[in-house]
Design a protein around this motif. Structure first.
Motif, short mmCIF file in Angstrom:
data_model
loop_
_atom_site.label_atom_id
_atom_site.label_comp_id
_atom_site.label_asym_id
_atom_site.label_seq_id
_atom_site.Cartn_x
_atom_site.Cartn_y
_atom_site.Cartn_z
N GLY A 337 18.10 41.03 25.16
CA GLY A 337 19.32 40.54 24.06
C GLY A 337 20.66 40.97 24.48
O GLY A 337 21.61 40.90 23.84
N VAL A 358 25.36 43.17 22.52
CA VAL A 358 24.11 43.21 21.83
C VAL A 358 24.11 42.93 20.45
O VAL A 358 24.90 43.92 19.71
CB VAL A 358 23.29 44.16 22.29
N GLY A 360 21.92 43.02 16.88
CA GLY A 360 20.56 43.41 16.26
C GLY A 360 20.52 43.76 14.71
O GLY A 360 21.31 43.78 14.14
N ASP A 361 19.46 44.28 14.45
CA ASP A 361 19.11 44.71 13.18
C ASP A 361 19.42 46.35 12.71
O ASP A 361 19.96 46.53 11.70
CB ASP A 361 17.62 44.68 12.71
N SER A 365 19.50 50.69 17.95
CA SER A 365 18.61 49.69 19.12
C SER A 365 19.90 49.13 19.82
O SER A 365 19.81 48.94 21.07
CB SER A 365 17.66 49.20 18.48
N ALA A 366 20.78 48.61 19.14
CA ALA A 366 21.91 47.58 19.80
C ALA A 366 22.70 48.34 20.77
O ALA A 366 23.02 48.19 21.91
CB ALA A 366 22.82 46.94 18.76
N ARG A 369 20.73 49.52 23.79
CA ARG A 369 20.53 48.33 24.88
C ARG A 369 21.77 47.94 25.44
O ARG A 369 22.01 47.71 26.76
CB ARG A 369 19.85 47.26 24.33
#
Ligand code: ADP
Length: 384
Positions: A337, A358, A360-361, A365-366, A369
């Motif tokens: 991603g 990145v 994301g939801d 996590s974004a 990454r």
């Protein structure tokens, strides 16, 4: 990306050829806009993506004149320009967007602080001096809780031109040195609960598209990360929108306007503004329907700004700031991603060389990454 009407002024000239112009050059073909840059050298970041480059200094009136003769409208990649030269272009009838009037608020921090205070826009407590012998200086410094922050009124960027003296005496000595090259803004040192940035794209007739607010994270005076949505209350979001609209109208901004705010115990205060695409808006390339780069080109070309709705619940952008050793672009791209942008610059410690976004939801996590990818690329970490 905007699929709206084609801009009426198709040839845009950009003063400066750094990464902002490079990213405008990347999107320009999709808008049927032809971009010419005024570059210092053929190695400048934007030369590879724009249609045409001419060589010259942004401070050279003849070079500006040359650029103006090749295009329909002139705009900017940075504000390190001489306003007198920009005014001279306007006097000759060249279309300059944003105008010299609007640019003056970004070029000169002293002018900006005074004008905003006069318009009752909240700014840090400040004093502008051009000499250490200014009789107001002692009283101003005495009234502060601790040592101030000192800012050169002109010429600073990415924390250059901003100093944090440790003591009163050091402050006085630095003010003396800094005054040798022009006015100095002396400012209260604030307790920051955070920093946020508001981007607005504004058309010639004043129509505005207001981007979602983002949090910006700084290290050594330089932005290293932005987070959407901003880590801020609804009140802060609303106030940033409201002040953003007020500032955009006050200075008659055309194109992208970025406003950096401090969140302080006393509320939202304006730190500084830029009248061009801004580091806090890099995430919009993938993260919103119309990127800041597309919207800047659309607005300076006489079109209305495109839709700026976010395309994911969260987005994290991390700058790739050169560490001692380059990493691997390929490894950075392998992170799931990660949208990795390379500015095509030679590797140098502390230089902004690219960025990673990145979507994301989840913010966590974004965030993980985006940093994993930027570190693989060789970015300097927060700890240095
Ligand atoms: P530049 O114009 O070079 O980007 P800024 O004026 O934005 O410099 O300052 C860089 C950073 O320094 C800010 O993002 C903030 O983190 C910190 N800073 C600037 N002014 C103050 C202040 N008055 N109080 C506390 N921190 C400040």
């Amino acid at each position: 990306m905007s699929n709206g009407p084609q801009p009426s002024l198709r040839r845009v000239g950009i003063v400066g050829a750094g990464q902002l112009a490079r990213m405008m050059g990347e999107v320009a073909p999709t808008l049927a806009i032809h971009v010419t840059v005024l570059a210092d050298t053929l190695e400048d970041a934007a030369v590879a993506t724009c249609d045409e480059a001419i060589l010259g200094s942004p401070k050279d009136p003849l070079a500006l004149d040359h650029l103006a003769r090749l295009v329909d409208v002139v705009t900017f990649d940075h504000e390190l320009v001489d306003l007198e030269h920009v005014r001279a272009l306007e006097t000759r009838g060249v279309l300059v967007r944003p105008s010299a009037y609007a640019l003056s608020f970004a070029v000169d921090k002293a002018h900006q602080r005074r004008a905003f205070r006069d318009a009752e826009i909240p700014v840090p407590k400040f004093l502008v001096v051009d000499s250490v012998h200014d009789e107001r200086l002692r009283t101003f410094l005495d009234e502060l809780d601790g040592p101030p922050v000192l800012k050169s009124a002109r010429g600073g960027y990415d924390g250059r031109g901003v100093v944090f003296p440790a003591t009163y005496d050091e402050a006085v000595s630095l003010i003396g040195e800094m005054c040798a090259s022009g006015e100095v803004v002396i400012e209260e040192r604030l307790t920051l609960h955070g920093e946020v940035a508001q981007l607005i794209a504004r058309s010639v007739d004043g129509q505005m598209a207001i981007y979602p607010l983002v949090t910006t994270v700084q290290a050594n005076g330089m932005c290293i990360e932005t987070d959407y949505p901003a880590l801020a209350t609804t009140d802060v979001n609303e106030r940033a929108h409201e002040l953003g609209e007020q500032i955009a109208s006050l200075i008659d901004a055309v194109g992208v306007l970025a406003i950096e705010f401090f969140i302080t115990p006393a509320g939202l205060l304006v730190n500084e503004i830029a009248l061009r695409p801004h580091n806090s808006g890099h995430w919009t390339i993938e993260g919103t329907r119309t990127s800041q780069f597309a919207n800047h080109l659309l607005c300076v070309s006489g079109e209305e700004p495109g839709d700026v709705t976010a395309l994911a619940p969260c987005a994290v952008m991390v700058n790739v700031v050169g560490s001692d050793q380059p990493g691997s672009f390929e490894e950075a791209q392998k992170v799931e991603g990660a949208f990795v942008h390379d500015y095509g610059k030679s590797w140098r410690p502390d230089r902004k060389l690219g960025h990673v976004t990145v979507l994301g939801d989840s913010r966590e996590s974004a965030h993980v990454r985006a940093w994993r990818s930027a570190i693989a690329y060789g970015t300097r970490t927060r700890e240095g």
